[in-house]
Design a protein around this motif. Structure first.
Motif, PDB file in Angstrom:
ATOM      1  N   LEU A  14       1.054  -0.711  -0.563  1.00  0.00           N
ATOM      2  CA  LEU A  14       0.133   0.560   0.408  1.00  0.00           C
ATOM      3  C   LEU A  14       0.852   1.171  -0.260  1.00  0.00           C
ATOM      4  O   LEU A  14       1.002   2.121  -0.823  1.00  0.00           O
ATOM      5  CB  LEU A  14      -0.469  -0.064   1.455  1.00  0.00           C
ATOM      6  N   ARG A  15       1.872   1.017   0.583  1.00  0.00           N
ATOM      7  CA  ARG A  15       2.699   2.638   0.949  1.00  0.00           C
ATOM      8  C   ARG A  15       3.282   2.833  -0.543  1.00  0.00           C
ATOM      9  O   ARG A  15       3.702   3.833  -0.662  1.00  0.00           O
ATOM     10  CB  ARG A  15       3.493   2.136   1.882  1.00  0.00           C
ATOM     11  N   TYR A  16       4.020   1.263  -1.035  1.00  0.00           N
ATOM     12  CA  TYR A  16       5.094   1.763  -2.314  1.00  0.00           C
ATOM     13  C   TYR A  16       4.394   1.803  -3.194  1.00  0.00           C
ATOM     14  O   TYR A  16       4.029   2.659  -4.281  1.00  0.00           O
ATOM     15  CB  TYR A  16       6.245   0.860  -2.263  1.00  0.00           C
ATOM     16  N   GLY A  17       2.932   1.228  -2.874  1.00  0.00           N
ATOM     17  CA  GLY A  17       1.668   1.743  -4.697  1.00  0.00           C
ATOM     18  C   GLY A  17       2.077   2.996  -4.507  1.00  0.00           C
ATOM     19  O   GLY A  17       1.172   3.662  -6.407  1.00  0.00           O
ATOM     20  N   VAL A  18       1.405   3.538  -3.086  1.00  0.00           N
ATOM     21  CA  VAL A  18       0.237   5.730  -3.011  1.00  0.00           C
ATOM     22  C   VAL A  18       1.926   6.239  -3.996  1.00  0.00           C
ATOM     23  O   VAL A  18       1.734   6.119  -5.082  1.00  0.00           O
ATOM     24  CB  VAL A  18      -0.735   5.792  -2.502  1.00  0.00           C
ATOM     25  N   TRP A  19       3.506   5.937  -3.407  1.00  0.00           N
ATOM     26  CA  TRP A  19       4.382   6.346  -3.686  1.00  0.00           C
ATOM     27  C   TRP A  19       4.570   5.883  -5.157  1.00  0.00           C
ATOM     28  O   TRP A  19       4.686   7.430  -5.876  1.00  0.00           O
ATOM     29  CB  TRP A  19       5.586   6.364  -3.342  1.00  0.00           C
ATOM     30  N   THR A  20       4.418   5.313  -6.101  1.00  0.00           N
ATOM     31  CA  THR A  20       4.695   4.905  -7.242  1.00  0.00           C
ATOM     32  C   THR A  20       3.481   5.597  -8.195  1.00  0.00           C
ATOM     33  O   THR A  20       3.838   6.388  -9.601  1.00  0.00           O
ATOM     34  CB  THR A  20       5.134   3.261  -7.704  1.00  0.00           C
ATOM     35  N   SER A  21       2.363   6.102  -7.890  1.00  0.00           N
ATOM     36  CA  SER A  21       1.226   5.976  -8.138  1.00  0.00           C
ATOM     37  C   SER A  21       1.593   7.412  -8.627  1.00  0.00           C
ATOM     38  O   SER A  21       1.222   8.716  -9.368  1.00  0.00           O
ATOM     39  CB  SER A  21      -0.127   4.885  -7.892  1.00  0.00           C
ATOM     40  N   LEU A  22       2.265   8.180  -7.326  1.00  0.00           N
ATOM     41  CA  LEU A  22       2.019   9.882  -6.818  1.00  0.00           C
ATOM     42  C   LEU A  22       3.586  10.090  -8.032  1.00  0.00           C
ATOM     43  O   LEU A  22       3.002  10.822  -8.362  1.00  0.00           O
ATOM     44  CB  LEU A  22       2.790  10.360  -5.478  1.00  0.00           C
ATOM     45  N   LEU A  34      -2.822   3.743 -11.538  1.00  0.00           N
ATOM     46  CA  LEU A  34      -2.349   2.792 -10.777  1.00  0.00           C
ATOM     47  C   LEU A  34      -2.358   2.686  -9.010  1.00  0.00           C
ATOM     48  O   LEU A  34      -2.795   1.829  -8.032  1.00  0.00           O
ATOM     49  CB  LEU A  34      -0.589   2.436 -10.334  1.00  0.00           C
ATOM     50  N   LEU A  35      -2.582   4.134  -8.734  1.00  0.00           N
ATOM     51  CA  LEU A  35      -3.877   3.836  -7.254  1.00  0.00           C
ATOM     52  C   LEU A  35      -4.815   2.936  -7.400  1.00  0.00           C
ATOM     53  O   LEU A  35      -4.678   3.051  -6.533  1.00  0.00           O
ATOM     54  CB  LEU A  35      -4.053   5.389  -7.450  1.00  0.00           C
ATOM     55  N   PHE A  36      -5.841   2.953  -8.331  1.00  0.00           N
ATOM     56  CA  PHE A  36      -7.336   2.172  -8.129  1.00  0.00           C
ATOM     57  C   PHE A  36      -6.491   0.440  -8.465  1.00  0.00           C
ATOM     58  O   PHE A  36      -7.087   0.131  -7.259  1.00  0.00           O
ATOM     59  CB  PHE A  36      -7.779   2.995  -9.026  1.00  0.00           C
ATOM     60  N   LEU A  37      -5.346   0.191  -8.694  1.00  0.00           N
ATOM     61  CA  LEU A  37      -5.259  -1.147  -8.525  1.00  0.00           C
ATOM     62  C   LEU A  37      -4.049  -1.176  -7.274  1.00  0.00           C
ATOM     63  O   LEU A  37      -4.310  -2.936  -6.538  1.00  0.00           O
ATOM     64  CB  LEU A  37      -3.954  -1.500  -9.444  1.00  0.00           C
ATOM     65  N   THR A  38      -3.985  -0.189  -6.403  1.00  0.00           N
ATOM     66  CA  THR A  38      -3.107  -0.464  -5.171  1.00  0.00           C
ATOM     67  C   THR A  38      -4.189  -1.300  -4.278  1.00  0.00           C
ATOM     68  O   THR A  38      -3.866  -2.341  -3.904  1.00  0.00           O
ATOM     69  CB  THR A  38      -2.820   0.570  -4.844  1.00  0.00           C
ATOM     70  N   PRO A  39      -5.396  -0.980  -4.123  1.00  0.00           N
ATOM     71  CA  PRO A  39      -5.882  -1.264  -2.969  1.00  0.00           C
ATOM     72  C   PRO A  39      -6.676  -2.778  -3.610  1.00  0.00           C
ATOM     73  O   PRO A  39      -6.547  -4.165  -2.931  1.00  0.00           O
ATOM     74  CB  PRO A  39      -6.975  -1.112  -2.669  1.00  0.00           C
ATOM     75  N   VAL A  40      -6.878  -3.316  -4.319  1.00  0.00           N
ATOM     76  CA  VAL A  40      -7.332  -4.747  -5.447  1.00  0.00           C
ATOM     77  C   VAL A  40      -5.880  -5.279  -5.722  1.00  0.00           C
ATOM     78  O   VAL A  40      -6.165  -7.217  -4.735  1.00  0.00           O
ATOM     79  CB  VAL A  40      -7.260  -4.488  -7.068  1.00  0.00           C
ATOM     80  N   PHE A  41      -4.782  -4.543  -5.803  1.00  0.00           N
ATOM     81  CA  PHE A  41      -3.464  -5.774  -5.276  1.00  0.00           C
ATOM     82  C   PHE A  41      -3.812  -6.451  -3.811  1.00  0.00           C
ATOM     83  O   PHE A  41      -3.189  -7.420  -3.339  1.00  0.00           O
ATOM     84  CB  PHE A  41      -2.021  -5.266  -5.653  1.00  0.00           C
ATOM     85  N   ARG A  42      -4.011  -5.532  -3.287  1.00  0.00           N
ATOM     86  CA  ARG A  42      -4.025  -5.775  -1.747  1.00  0.00           C
ATOM     87  C   ARG A  42      -5.234  -6.977  -1.663  1.00  0.00           C
ATOM     88  O   ARG A  42      -5.044  -7.837  -0.475  1.00  0.00           O
ATOM     89  CB  ARG A  42      -4.171  -4.560  -0.357  1.00  0.00           C
ATOM     90  N   VAL A  43      -5.946  -6.623  -1.652  1.00  0.00           N
ATOM     91  CA  VAL A  43      -6.706  -8.158  -1.815  1.00  0.00           C
ATOM     92  C   VAL A  43      -6.354  -9.186  -2.396  1.00  0.00           C
ATOM     93  O   VAL A  43      -6.891  -9.805  -1.957  1.00  0.00           O
ATOM     94  CB  VAL A  43      -8.711  -7.623  -2.632  1.00  0.00           C
ATOM     95  N   LEU A  44      -6.056  -9.257  -3.407  1.00  0.00           N
ATOM     96  CA  LEU A  44      -5.428 -10.453  -3.733  1.00  0.00           C
ATOM     97  C   LEU A  44      -4.452 -10.634  -2.683  1.00  0.00           C
ATOM     98  O   LEU A  44      -4.187 -12.161  -2.810  1.00  0.00           O
ATOM     99  CB  LEU A  44      -4.751 -10.002  -5.323  1.00  0.00           C
TER     100      LEU A  44
END
Length: 129
Positions: free
Chosen positions: A19-27, A84-94
Motif C-alpha cells: 500500500l505504501r509503495y503503491g501510493v508513492w509509485t502512483s503519485l 496504479l492508485l486504483f490497482l493498489t487496493p486491488v492488489f492488496r485484496v489479491l
C-alpha cells in the motif's frame, strides 16, 4: 539452525509495504506525467463551456492510455498514475486472498473471492462510473 514459518505478521508487513509503495509509485508517475503535460501544453486554453461526453469501453480507455504511455504523453502518464492508485487496493485484496489460503481460513477466502468478483463485475460492466 531453525527456520521460522512465514506468518501473519510477515503478510501484514508485505501488505503495508504494498500500500505504501503503491501510493508513492502512483503519485510519482502522475507527478512526472503532470510535468511532461505542462511542458508541452502550458499555454493551452481550455474551453469548459461545452461538455463532450466520452462514453467508451474500459478496455478501449486502458488501451489508449497504454499507447500514450509508450509514446510518453503527459496526459496518459497522469491517467496511468491514477490507474496504479486504483490497482493498489486491488492488489492488496489479491494478496489477502493468498494469505488466507496459506492460513487455511476458508471463510475469509470466500469473502475475499466475493470482493474480487464484485470488483471484476463493476469494472467490466461499467458500474464503477
Amino acid at each position: 539452525m531453525q527456520h521460522e514459518k512465514f506468518g501473519e505478521k510477515d503478510f501484514q508487513t508485505i501488505i503495508g509495504n504494498l500500500l505504501r509503495y503503491g501510493v508513492w509509485t502512483s503519485l510519482s508517475v502522475a507527478f512526472i506525467g503532470g510535468i511532461v503535460y505542462l511542458m508541452g501544453h502550458s499555454s493551452d486554453i481550455e474551453n469548459y463551456s461545452v461538455f463532450h461526453e466520452n462514453d467508451r469501453n474500459i478496455f478501449e480507455v486502458i488501451s489508449t492510455i497504454y499507447q500514450g504511455v509508450i509514446q510518453g504523453k503527459g496526459e496518459s502518464l497522469i491517467f496511468f498514475g491514477i490507474i496504479l492508485l486504483f490497482l493498489t487496493p486491488v492488489f492488496r485484496v489479491l494478496l489477502s486472498l493468498f494469505s488466507f489460503l496459506l492460513e487455511k481460513d476458508y471463510l475469509y477466502v470466500v469473502i475475499t473471492l466475493i470482493v474480487i468478483l464484485i470488483i471484476l463485475v463493476s469494472v467490466s460492466l461499467g458500474f464503477s462510473h
